[in-house]
Design a protein around this motif. Structure first.
Motif, PDB file in Angstrom:
ATOM      1  N   GLY A  43       0.798  -1.221   0.206  1.00 13.82           N
ATOM      2  CA  GLY A  43       0.036  -0.171  -0.085  1.00 13.82           C
ATOM      3  C   GLY A  43       0.853   1.276  -0.093  1.00 13.82           C
ATOM      4  N   PRO A  44       0.975   1.798   1.043  1.00  7.25           N
ATOM      5  CA  PRO A  44       1.596   3.282   1.072  1.00  7.25           C
ATOM      6  C   PRO A  44       3.090   3.238   0.646  1.00  7.25           C
ATOM      7  N   GLY A  45       3.799   1.787   0.906  1.00  6.82           N
ATOM      8  CA  GLY A  45       5.194   1.748   0.392  1.00  6.82           C
ATOM      9  C   GLY A  45       5.308   1.742  -1.018  1.00  6.82           C
ATOM     10  N   ARG A  46       4.151   1.545  -1.710  1.00  6.34           N
ATOM     11  CA  ARG A  46       4.572   1.630  -3.298  1.00  6.34           C
ATOM     12  C   ARG A  46       4.510   2.995  -3.668  1.00  6.34           C
ATOM     13  N   GLN A  47       3.608   3.856  -2.992  1.00  6.78           N
ATOM     14  CA  GLN A  47       3.328   5.553  -2.970  1.00  6.78           C
ATOM     15  C   GLN A  47       4.796   6.004  -2.890  1.00  6.78           C
ATOM     16  N   ASP A  48       5.295   5.619  -1.542  1.00 11.07           N
ATOM     17  CA  ASP A  48       6.724   6.159  -1.185  1.00 11.07           C
ATOM     18  C   ASP A  48       7.639   5.985  -2.189  1.00 11.07           C
ATOM     19  N   ALA A  49       7.633   4.726  -2.664  1.00  8.08           N
ATOM     20  CA  ALA A  49       8.931   4.209  -3.543  1.00  8.08           C
ATOM     21  C   ALA A  49       8.828   5.038  -4.846  1.00  8.08           C
ATOM     22  N   ARG A  50       7.621   5.451  -5.103  1.00 12.00           N
ATOM     23  CA  ARG A  50       7.590   6.201  -6.554  1.00 12.00           C
ATOM     24  C   ARG A  50       7.948   7.649  -6.334  1.00 12.00           C
ATOM     25  N   ALA A  57      15.516   4.362  -5.012  1.00  9.61           N
ATOM     26  CA  ALA A  57      14.738   3.307  -5.405  1.00  9.61           C
ATOM     27  C   ALA A  57      15.288   1.842  -5.262  1.00  9.61           C
ATOM     28  N   VAL A  58      16.785   1.981  -5.896  1.00  8.94           N
ATOM     29  CA  VAL A  58      17.307   0.603  -5.571  1.00  8.94           C
ATOM     30  C   VAL A  58      17.493   0.260  -3.945  1.00  8.94           C
ATOM     31  N   ALA A  59      17.797   1.472  -3.317  1.00 11.02           N
ATOM     32  CA  ALA A  59      17.849   1.337  -1.760  1.00 11.02           C
ATOM     33  C   ALA A  59      16.839   0.651  -1.270  1.00 11.02           C
ATOM     34  N   TYR A  60      15.543   1.356  -1.558  1.00 10.33           N
ATOM     35  CA  TYR A  60      14.099   0.821  -1.157  1.00 10.33           C
ATOM     36  C   TYR A  60      13.767  -0.599  -1.462  1.00 10.33           C
ATOM     37  N   ALA A  61      14.165  -1.052  -2.724  1.00  6.77           N
ATOM     38  CA  ALA A  61      14.187  -2.461  -3.252  1.00  6.77           C
ATOM     39  C   ALA A  61      14.974  -3.342  -2.480  1.00  6.77           C
ATOM     40  N   ALA A 110      24.901  -4.097   4.654  1.00  6.75           N
ATOM     41  CA  ALA A 110      25.877  -3.224   4.497  1.00  6.75           C
ATOM     42  C   ALA A 110      24.876  -1.748   4.256  1.00  6.75           C
ATOM     43  N   PRO A 111      25.655  -0.468   4.351  1.00 11.68           N
ATOM     44  CA  PRO A 111      24.933   0.645   4.032  1.00 11.68           C
ATOM     45  C   PRO A 111      24.851   0.719   2.471  1.00 11.68           C
ATOM     46  N   LEU A 112      23.710   1.259   2.109  1.00  8.26           N
ATOM     47  CA  LEU A 112      23.196   1.464   0.888  1.00  8.26           C
ATOM     48  C   LEU A 112      23.540   2.938   0.143  1.00  8.26           C
ATOM     49  N   ASN A 113      23.775   3.057  -0.985  1.00 12.95           N
ATOM     50  CA  ASN A 113      23.809   4.266  -1.612  1.00 12.95           C
ATOM     51  C   ASN A 113      22.327   4.729  -1.832  1.00 12.95           C
ATOM     52  N   GLY A 114      21.772   5.710  -1.291  1.00 13.25           N
ATOM     53  CA  GLY A 114      20.524   6.285  -1.374  1.00 13.25           C
ATOM     54  C   GLY A 114      19.507   5.909  -0.560  1.00 13.25           C
ATOM     55  N   SER A 115      20.258   5.165   0.678  1.00 15.00           N
ATOM     56  CA  SER A 115      19.446   4.935   2.162  1.00 15.00           C
ATOM     57  C   SER A 115      19.024   6.008   2.608  1.00 15.00           C
ATOM     58  N   ASP A 116      19.704   7.349   2.513  1.00 18.90           N
ATOM     59  CA  ASP A 116      19.295   8.343   3.117  1.00 18.90           C
ATOM     60  C   ASP A 116      17.808   8.846   2.697  1.00 18.90           C
ATOM     61  N   GLN A 117      17.410   8.387   1.545  1.00 18.19           N
ATOM     62  CA  GLN A 117      15.962   8.869   0.793  1.00 18.19           C
ATOM     63  C   GLN A 117      15.017   7.752   1.488  1.00 18.19           C
ATOM     64  N   LEU A 118      15.193   6.724   2.220  1.00 15.26           N
ATOM     65  CA  LEU A 118      14.199   5.615   2.407  1.00 15.26           C
ATOM     66  C   LEU A 118      13.167   6.249   3.419  1.00 15.26           C
ATOM     67  N   PRO A 119      11.890   5.894   3.076  1.00 21.43           N
ATOM     68  CA  PRO A 119      10.765   6.412   3.995  1.00 21.43           C
ATOM     69  C   PRO A 119      11.040   6.145   5.456  1.00 21.43           C
ATOM     70  N   ARG A 120      10.520   6.956   6.302  1.00 19.28           N
ATOM     71  CA  ARG A 120      10.683   6.836   7.688  1.00 19.28           C
ATOM     72  C   ARG A 120       9.768   5.700   8.046  1.00 19.28           C
ATOM     73  N   ALA A 121       8.520   5.416   7.421  1.00 21.06           N
ATOM     74  CA  ALA A 121       7.801   4.174   7.785  1.00 21.06           C
ATOM     75  C   ALA A 121       8.754   2.921   7.483  1.00 21.06           C
ATOM     76  N   LEU A 122       9.406   2.909   6.311  1.00 21.07           N
ATOM     77  CA  LEU A 122       9.956   1.705   6.068  1.00 21.07           C
ATOM     78  C   LEU A 122      11.175   1.446   7.155  1.00 21.07           C
ATOM     79  N   LEU A 123      11.682   2.644   7.576  1.00 25.06           N
ATOM     80  CA  LEU A 123      13.011   2.824   8.556  1.00 25.06           C
ATOM     81  C   LEU A 123      12.635   2.178   9.770  1.00 25.06           C
ATOM     82  N   ASP A 124      11.364   2.619  10.277  1.00 28.84           N
ATOM     83  CA  ASP A 124      10.817   2.192  11.480  1.00 28.84           C
ATOM     84  C   ASP A 124      10.319   0.439  11.471  1.00 28.84           C
ATOM     85  N   ILE A 125       9.908   0.216  10.548  1.00 31.01           N
ATOM     86  CA  ILE A 125       9.469  -1.295  10.451  1.00 31.01           C
ATOM     87  C   ILE A 125      10.913  -2.162  10.560  1.00 31.01           C
TER      88      ILE A 125
END
Length: 173
Positions: A43-50, A57-61, A110-125
């Protein structure tokens, strides 16, 4: 004066543990986190990833895949412990299933390039799944001490002490 009975007391630790309120809370938390993650990612994760650029996007996946793998392993461990505690599996079945579950390699990657963009909701989970993972690793270590003795392996030097402590907590006043 009567002599004290010093014979070892055998306690079915796993059955007691899986029937405990503590295990029930961890089990409910784990299964709830699996459901919450599925709902978020579908649900919301798909919206966040867009909203993410290519690196995000690679970090999110990647983080989503790590998360779902971790949760699948944790849920498998929880379900296995419940089945063992309920006496629903033979020792051979238990041995086979334990080999399929890998808890050691599912922590933070390992840390990911682009991880600073990850949505707070995903990081919380992710953070909650890592916390659950740490608790389950502790439970697994504790139970493996017991299962080696129960499955005919070499008993741990602390097995008798664990039995004595468990006996104190299960004794009726």
């Amino acid at each position: 004066m009567p002599s004290a009975d010093t014979s070892p007391i055998t306690v079915d630790f796993l059955s007691r543990f899986t029937a405990s309120e503590q295990f029930d809370k961890v089990f409910q938390e784990g299964m709830g986190l699996v459901e919450e993650t599925a709902n978020y990612l579908d649900g919301p994760g798909r919206q966040d990833a867009r909203l993410l650029d290519r690196h995000g996007a690679v970090a999110y996946a990647t983080e989503s895949m790590r998360l779902t793998t971790r949760l699948m392993q944790l849920a498998s461990w929880l379900l296995l412990q419940r089945a063992i505690g309920a006496g629903e599996m033979t020792k051979d079945d238990v041995s086979k299933e334990r080999r399929r579950i890998t808890l050691a390699d599912i922590g933070r990657g390992a840390p990911l390039n682009g991880s600073d963009q990850l949505p707070r909701a995903l990081l919380d989970i992710v953070d909650r799944s890592l916390s659950l993972h740490q608790r389950i690793l502790k439970f697994d270590a504790m139970l493996s001490v017991r299962s080696k003795a129960d499955l005919g392996g070499v008993p741990s030097p602390i097995s008798s002490q664990i039995d004595r402590i468990a006996a104190v907590f299960t004794a009726r006043p």
